[in-house]
Design a protein around this motif. Structure first.
Motif, short mmCIF file in Angstrom:
data_model
loop_
_atom_site.label_atom_id
_atom_site.label_comp_id
_atom_site.label_asym_id
_atom_site.label_seq_id
_atom_site.Cartn_x
_atom_site.Cartn_y
_atom_site.Cartn_z
N LYS A 247 0.89 -0.90 -0.25
CA LYS A 247 0.27 -0.16 -0.02
C LYS A 247 0.87 1.18 -0.22
O LYS A 247 0.88 2.24 -0.88
CB LYS A 247 -0.97 0.27 1.12
N TRP A 248 2.24 1.00 1.07
CA TRP A 248 2.90 2.67 0.73
C TRP A 248 3.71 2.51 -0.48
O TRP A 248 3.87 3.95 -1.18
CB TRP A 248 3.92 1.80 1.88
N ALA A 249 3.83 1.59 -1.53
CA ALA A 249 4.74 1.81 -2.68
C ALA A 249 3.69 2.00 -3.39
O ALA A 249 4.20 3.07 -4.29
CB ALA A 249 5.24 0.48 -2.88
N TRP A 251 0.97 3.88 -3.02
CA TRP A 251 0.59 5.19 -2.08
C TRP A 251 1.78 6.08 -3.02
O TRP A 251 1.30 7.21 -3.87
CB TRP A 251 0.80 5.78 -1.05
N GLN A 252 2.82 6.33 -2.82
CA GLN A 252 4.19 6.78 -3.04
C GLN A 252 4.27 6.81 -5.24
O GLN A 252 5.20 7.76 -5.21
CB GLN A 252 5.35 5.99 -2.47
N THR A 253 3.77 6.04 -5.46
CA THR A 253 4.61 5.88 -6.93
C THR A 253 2.78 6.01 -7.11
O THR A 253 2.98 6.61 -8.48
CB THR A 253 4.49 4.10 -7.33
N ARG A 256 -0.22 9.57 -4.78
CA ARG A 256 0.75 10.86 -4.55
C ARG A 256 0.59 12.19 -5.60
O ARG A 256 -0.27 12.90 -5.70
CB ARG A 256 1.55 10.45 -3.66
N PRO A 257 0.82 11.20 -6.69
CA PRO A 257 1.20 12.32 -8.28
C PRO A 257 0.07 11.99 -8.42
O PRO A 257 -0.01 13.63 -9.31
CB PRO A 257 1.63 11.26 -8.79
N ARG A 259 -2.91 12.76 -6.63
CA ARG A 259 -3.97 13.88 -6.12
C ARG A 259 -2.83 15.29 -5.87
O ARG A 259 -4.13 16.19 -6.06
CB ARG A 259 -3.14 13.59 -4.22
N TRP A 260 -1.91 15.55 -5.95
CA TRP A 260 -0.95 16.66 -6.44
C TRP A 260 -1.38 17.38 -8.16
O TRP A 260 -1.91 18.12 -8.49
CB TRP A 260 0.14 16.54 -6.55
#
Length: 301
Positions: A247-249, A251-253, A256-257, A259-260
């Motif tokens: 899940k963390w991987a 979200w990071q890949t 987050r992009p 959402r931005w």
């Protein structure tokens, strides 16, 4: 006419819905208003005709004449006819039934049926019955009771006593001797053999072999079950840790992009399109429709 019903306020809708709804309402209004006015006029005329013409005319032509006819003619005629029937038919029929049918029939029944039957019972049937009862008693005593008594005393009682003596000495005594000196010793010996050769080895096998073996197997089963439970919990912890890492991987890949991009690019563009294009167009269409509605309402009024 009924008072005008004010429709409830609704939220503003799209221009297509308003453009379709307005012509439909105009057409329905043009068609329904004359029909409703004609219906109200007919209903008013029907109520007035019923109150002023039909109800008084029906009362004068039907209710009053029929009421007078019932009270002044039919009721007295019915009462007179009932009295005539009572005095000319019912009373003579009751008198004839009481004095011409019931009284002679009662006299004939009493003197032609009851009296002869009573005399026949007392004078003939009762003496004959008593004689037949005495004869039957005598015949039963001398033909049945006396021979049966002689047969019991002279034949059946001695024969029964002899049979009982034979059974007691030839059957019961040998059976008791065989039970005491044969069956009881054989049964005791068989019970001792079964206890020594079967019961004692089975009890020994159960106490010293099967019970310890069962306890060992039960302990082994409990330990295996506990190991499976611990392994299941540990596997759950590992699975949750791996899921959190994936899940963390992601979200990071990806998250987050995305959402931005939504916050920095799509949201400003959407606000600009809403404020600069959609709202002015909607306000212009709403103002045009409101002006057309007021113009049409003034024309209709």
């Amino acid at each position: 006419m009924e008072p005008e019903m004010r429709p409830a306020r609704r939220e503003p809708e799209g221009c297509l819905v308003a453009a379709v709804r307005l012509p439909v309402r105009i057409v329905v209004l043009v068609v329904v208003v004359p029909v409703r006015m004609l219906w109200d006029l007919l209903a008013l005329c029907a109520r007035t005709l019923h109150r002023t013409v039909l109800r008084p005319l029906g009362r004068c032509l039907l209710v009053i004449p029929f009421t007078w006819l019932w009270r002044a003619v039919l009721t007295p005629l019915g009462r007179g006819a009932g009295r005539l029937v009572q005095y000319l038919v019912v009373a003579p029929a009751v008198w004839g039934w009481r004095y011409l049918v019931v009284a002679p029939a009662r006299w004939l029944w009493r003197y032609l049926v009851v009296a002869p039957a009573r005399w026949l019972w007392r004078s003939v049937l009762v003496p004959v019955g008593r004689g037949l009862a005495r004869l039957a008693d005598a015949l039963l005593t001398y033909l049945v009771v006396a021979p049966a008594r002689w047969l019991w005393r002279g034949v059946l009682a001695p024969a029964g006593a002899g049979i009982a003596w034979l059974v007691r000495h030839l059957v019961v005594a040998p059976a008791l001797w065989g039970w005491r000196w044969v069956l009881v010793p054989v049964g005791r010996g068989t019970a001792w053999l079964l206890r020594t050769l079967v019961a004692v080895p089975l009890v020994t096998l159960w106490r010293w072999v099967l019970v310890p073996l069962g306890r060992g197997l039960a302990f082994l089963g409990r330990e295996v079950a506990a190991a499976f439970a611990v392994a299941w919990r540990v596997a759950g912890y590992v699975s949750r840790a791996a899921g959190r890492a994936v899940k963390w991987a992601l979200w990071q890949t990806v998250g987050r992009p995305a959402r931005w991009f939504y916050r920095s690019v799509c949201t400003p563009l959407g606000h600009f399109a809403r404020d600069a294009v959609w709202r002015p167009a909607r306000d212009a269409v709403r103002a045009a429709l409101s002006t057309a509605r007021r113009t049409l309402r003034r024309a209709l009024l």
